[in-house]
Write an enzyme that holds these catalytic residues in place. Structure first.
Site, PDB file in Angstrom:
ATOM      1  N   GLU A   9      14.758  47.740  19.291  1.00 40.04           N
ATOM      2  CA  GLU A   9      13.310  47.575  19.392  1.00 40.04           C
ATOM      3  C   GLU A   9      12.530  48.546  18.527  1.00 40.04           C
ATOM      4  O   GLU A   9      11.329  48.408  18.355  1.00 40.04           O
ATOM      5  CB  GLU A   9      12.851  47.697  20.852  1.00 40.04           C
ATOM      6  CG  GLU A   9      12.838  49.117  21.412  1.00 40.04           C
ATOM      7  CD  GLU A   9      14.202  49.564  21.874  1.00 40.04           C
ATOM      8  OE1 GLU A   9      15.183  49.394  21.119  1.00 40.04           O
ATOM      9  OE2 GLU A   9      14.294  50.117  22.976  1.00 40.04           O
ATOM     10  N   GLU A  86      13.138  47.301  31.015  1.00 43.13           N
ATOM     11  CA  GLU A  86      12.266  46.825  29.936  1.00 43.13           C
ATOM     12  C   GLU A  86      13.093  46.444  28.710  1.00 43.13           C
ATOM     13  O   GLU A  86      12.830  45.435  28.056  1.00 43.13           O
ATOM     14  CB  GLU A  86      11.243  47.902  29.586  1.00 43.13           C
ATOM     15  CG  GLU A  86      10.153  47.415  28.683  1.00 43.13           C
ATOM     16  CD  GLU A  86       8.784  47.923  29.086  1.00 43.13           C
ATOM     17  OE1 GLU A  86       7.817  47.468  28.477  1.00 43.13           O
ATOM     18  OE2 GLU A  86       8.701  48.744  29.998  1.00 43.13           O
TER      19      GLU A  86
END
Length: 758
Positions: A9, A86
């Site tokens: 990410e 997450e």
């Protein structure tokens, strides 16, 4: 041709992992989340099992397309986002978008960005943990249901642009309740009587505090004596006439154990105490240390383990390394016979290790030339804490001496360190430490070697007046500690909670303490009346526990939301009336008369806080500022900045309009003033100023250059001191959507990067 695609990410982490894996791998970044609920609608079908409607985040279309194109050129795909809920959700969304490539998709998990950890993860791929995804999905949907539907009620009740957060609102409540305690506190007078004594013939002065008067305890409590000045002087005069004889000497060895290695909450607390970092700044710096930095010959290396954790567990190989380092560097006397075990607190997920350096041999000093000041200070804190966590206890000789003087008993306490143990490397900070009036730490006083029956000389006897103090306001460290103790929020949410409640104007920071604003107090009171469950500590704690059980695969996330929603829907219908009643109940008579019609002036609550309004409204529309406004009278906050005009320290003050600004402490001799820096330089190429908060003549907040009027740069969007990960822009801006949600976007008009802050 590369055989595999690895998707993380973060662009910084991608560079580090690409260096580790080599030419057989393409490593790309999603730049955070790629899908989320839509901005302009609820995005949750409450009639169809709370089915979320996910859309690509604005600006992520080209990012996803680029990843898909790279996926077509490889044999398989590894999804490698952070090892938490997450991160699991990011991987799940990526997998959804990459399914059409028809390539095998694996999930890899690692706790540190090092060669050993990454290669081991690649060799042991797994699948996406749907339970973790569901837990994150439940949290996102729950927060959307709460925020999206309560916020419009607040707009009508207070002012547009406000928003309610499920966990943030509880944090604001804690701060408001502490402020109410302080306002209601009534100081109590008490006195202490301290004797300064010494043995003879060799002089060694030491203090002893009056501990007991005969067998009567009515006058004494934990503080001192509940007496007035006359009684204190009477006791002092009588005690001065007595002979001081050592009645009892007690010595015992005391061991002080080392603290556990850092978890997220303790790292944020200690960084606030020792480094004065905000929780948000701590996590931003820790993220860089985790993702990898260039340290010379080794190149890009992750320097610490994953920094969002509530576990104190340490991998065995790391324990072996640190024990060897302690033995070699400090000697065998500092090394425990067996490794020190630090049990995690109850309810900890234990999915990750504690926060530690990836290699103990990388001392802070050896890395100093490669790290910036903030990175070095935080790494040093983490490194020292970890090294100390595996060292022997410190050993003290603790001594208590009771001295009889007629009917009085005086007590002296002190300690002498025999072996420093872990204290050689590290000492944990403390919250709200108070010292006695003489600025001495009695526990660390070195006492003379005296014997029972020995007579002491009295050199001084001081009666002193004191007053009990109210509980201290929360600072960031103590609020995180309170949230953790009450099981509100989780490691990944503390920094967001703290920054959000300040960004939204519900709380301000003064002298490093958190104070609720008038708007914060009003919103808190309205939410307590309109949505008592949402701001209830126990209810929020139970909801966090339910999210944990979803993550563990024990309950279904849809069932959990199904239990919550009916009562919430009922509250939504009743809230406007309850909030109106609550707001009226908060109005009080000011005792002033209206200078236009003679009616009573009432203290009312408006969108900018409290004000005075005529009781004959709407016939009389007279309003005026409230005299003695708390925000206008706030004490200046000290800073390390020096005035460039006179060299005196600058302080942070607050105008009556509510704007915070830097002012010279030498005022009125020096009237230099400028905006509080926000960590963002002015974007104008020929300007050396910085951006700060300003207010228009109508009180509206905007952000302008510190060199005004020489530089006229101004923006309505709040600057965020984070570089854009997609282009060369040095900062982002905060944009508040019509739904009340906040969006971070690139400051450059030529870049379409956006991100939803956690």
């Amino acid at each position: 041709m590369p055989k595999s695609l690895v998707v993380v990410e973060s662009p910084a982490k991608a560079k580090t992992i690409e260096k580790i894996l080599g030419k057989d791998y393409i490593v790309d970044s999603s730049v955070g989340h790629i899908r989320d609920l839509p901005k302009k609608e609820l995005g949750v079908d409450v009639e169809n099992n709370f089915k979320p409607k996910y859309v690509l985040i604005r600006g992520k279309g080209p990012v996803v397309k680029a990843i898909q194109e790279k996926a077509k050129k490889v044999d398989c795909i590894y999804l490698a986002a952070d090892p938490d809920r997450e991160g699991e959700a990011i991987c799940w969304h990526l997998a959804t978008e990459l399914k059409k490539t028809k390539k095998p998709i694996y999930r890899i998990v690692y706790n540190e960005v090092t060669q050993t950890a990454i290669l081991e993860a690649i060799q042991n791929p797994g699948t996406i943990d749907q339970s973790l995804v569901d837990a994150q999905q439940a949290r996102r949907v729950l927060d959307r249901l709460v925020g999206y539907q309560i916020s419009p009620i607040l707009w009508r009740s207070v002012k547009p642009g406000l928003s309610a957060g499920r966990v943030q609102s509880v944090a604001v409540r804690l701060i408001c309740e502490r402020e109410a305690e302080i306002e209601a506190f009534k100081p109590e007078e008490y006195w202490t009587l301290t004797a300064t004594l010494t043995p003879t013939p060799k002089e060694h002065l030491f203090p002893a505090k009056l501990h007991k008067i005969g067998t009567k305890k009515g006058e004494i409590n934990n503080y001192g004596f509940r007496i007035d000045e006359a009684r204190a002087n009477e006791l002092a005069a009588d005690a001065k006439e007595q002979t001081y004889i050592v009645e009892k000497v007690q010595k015992r060895e005391r061991r002080q154990k080392t603290a556990a290695p850092f978890i997220t909450s303790t790292l944020q607390q200690e960084a606030a105490r020792k480094l004065r970092f905000t929780a948000k700044r701590t996590m931003m710096v820790a993220q860089k240390l985790y993702e990898g930095l260039d340290i010379g010959k080794e190149g890009l290396v992750g320097l610490i383990t994953y920094m969002r954790t509530d576990s104190t567990r340490i991998a065995q190989d790391a324990i072996d390394e640190v024990r060897k380092y302690i033995d070699t560097t400090y000697g065998a006397e500092y090394l425990p016979t067996r490794a020190v075990s630090h049990p995690s607190k109850g309810g900890a997920q234990d999915a990750h290790e504690a926060i530690r350096p990836t290699l103990p041999l990388r001392t802070p000093e050896s890395l100093k030339s490669y790290l910036n000041k903030e990175q070095y200070r935080l790494y040093e804190l983490i490194w020292k804490r970890f090294i100390a966590s595996q060292m022997n206890p410190a050993i003290f000789d603790a001594t208590t001496i009771d001295i009889k003087a007629g009917r009085y008993i005086f007590r002296a306490t002190g300690s002498v360190i025999k072996f420093d143990g872990f204290r050689r490397v590290y000492m944990e900070g403390q919250d709200d430490v108070t010292t006695n009036e003489n600025n001495t730490d009695e526990g660390n006083t070195t006492l003379p070697n005296v014997k029972e029956g020995e007579t002491l000389d009295l050199r001084k006897l001081d009666p002193k007046q004191h007053y009990t103090q109210p509980p201290p306001r929360y600072n960031e460290a103590t609020l995180v500690k309170a949230l953790e103790a009450k099981e509100i929020g989780r490691p990944s949410t503390y920094a967001t909670i703290l920054s959000t409640i300040q960004d939204r104007g519900y709380v301000t920071m003064e002298q490093r303490r958190l104070l609720p604003t008038d708007v914060g107090k009003l919103v808190n009171e309205l939410l307590i009346h309109g949505f008592p469950n949402i701001v209830d500590v126990e209810f929020t704690k139970e909801m966090e526990q339910k999210l944990d059980t979803i993550a563990e695969g024990e309950v279904d996330w849809v069932d959990t939301l199904g239990e919550f929603y009916p009562s919430f829907q009922e509250a939504l219908e009743e809230a406007p009336d309850k909030m109106y009643e609550a707001r009226k109940a908060m109005e009080t008579d000011s005792g002033e008369q209206c200078d236009k019609c003679g009616g009573n002036m009432i203290v009312k609550w408006g969108r900018y806080g409290r004000f005075l309004g005529c009781s004959n409204y709407p016939e009389c529309e007279n309003i005026k500022a409230l005299n003695g406004d708390d925000t206008a009278a706030a004490e200046p906050e000290e800073t390390d900045t020096l005035c460039e005009k006179c060299g005196e320290p600058m302080v942070i003050k607050q105008s009556r309009a509510g704007a915070r600004f830097l002012a010279c402490s030498g005022y009125p001799k020096c009237k230099n003033a400028k905006p509080v820096p926000m960590g963002v330089d002015c974007p104008e190429s020929d300007c050396d100023g910085y951006l700060g908060e300003r207010r228009s003549k109508r009180g509206k907040v905007f952000y302008g250059c510190s060199n005004y009027p020489t530089c006229g740069f101004a923006s309505w969007d709040k600057p965020i001191a984070e570089p854009c990960p997609q282009c060369d822009a040095t900062y982002l801006v905060e944009k508040v959507q019509k739904t009340g949600e906040t969006l971070h976007a690139c400051a450059s008009k030529d870049c379409n990067y956006t991100n939803t802050p956690e």
